[in-house]
Write a protein that holds these residues in place. Structure first.
Motif: not given
Ligand code: MG
Length: 164
Positions: A45-50, A55-59, A82-87, A158-159
């Motif tokens: 859940a933590l990795l999913h929220a991050i 992703l949300g920061a860039l809409a 998932f996190l790596s792909a988003a990042y 996230a900022l």
């Protein structure tokens, strides 16, 4: 929207049901426990929220749209992927992480002894300093699904700053 503003804030949340188990996967760390999170992937859940905060920061479309739980390829998958792909998307678009701040709501196990290991793991996954990652744990005070030990709930902001 003024697209030239050099900062973007993102917010992500996630909740997973808890069941019997031997380890709780959280922030890329397997925490010994008598519960485990239930989900299609490894249910971190933590990795999913991050991931959703980034992703949300860039809409951008959220984690559920990027990685469908209907796709057999995502079954049992390591959420670090998932996190790596988003990042990768964030960085390819010229953005970097200024900081993250996350709160985990969980009745048990107690997370305090594990918070530093999780921060170190997250810092490694994101190639940032642990000082850029705020991580707190709160219980559910015995109330509702979290308090009854039935769920883990995570909120994360996230900022991002423009890096190029
Ligand atoms: Mg999830």
């Amino acid at each position: 929207m003024n697209a030239s503003v050099p900062f973007r804030v993102g917010f992500g949340t996630d909740r997973h049901r808890l069941g019997n188990g031997v380890a709780l996967q959280l922030g890329g760390v397997a925490i010994p426990a008598d519960v485990a999170a239930i989900g299609h992937s490894d249910a971190d859940a933590l990795l999913h929220a991050i991931t959703d905060a980034l992703l949300g920061a860039l809409a951008l479309p959220d984690i559920g749209q990027m990685f469908s739980d209907q796709d057999p390829a995502n079954r049992g998958r390591d959420s670090a992927e998932f996190l790596s792909a988003a990042y990768d998307k964030i960085r390819a678009d010229g953005w970097a992480i200024a900081n993250l701040d996350a709160v985990v709501h969980l009745q048990r196990p107690k997370l305090a002894p594990h918070l530093e290991a999780i921060r170190q793991r997250l810092a490694g996954l994101l190639a940032i300093e642990p000082q850029q990652i705020g991580l707190k744990a709160k219980t559910g005070e015995g109330l509702d699904a979290v308090g009854l030990g039935q769920a883990v709930d995570v909120h994360c902001v996230a900022l991002l700053y423009r890096n190029t």
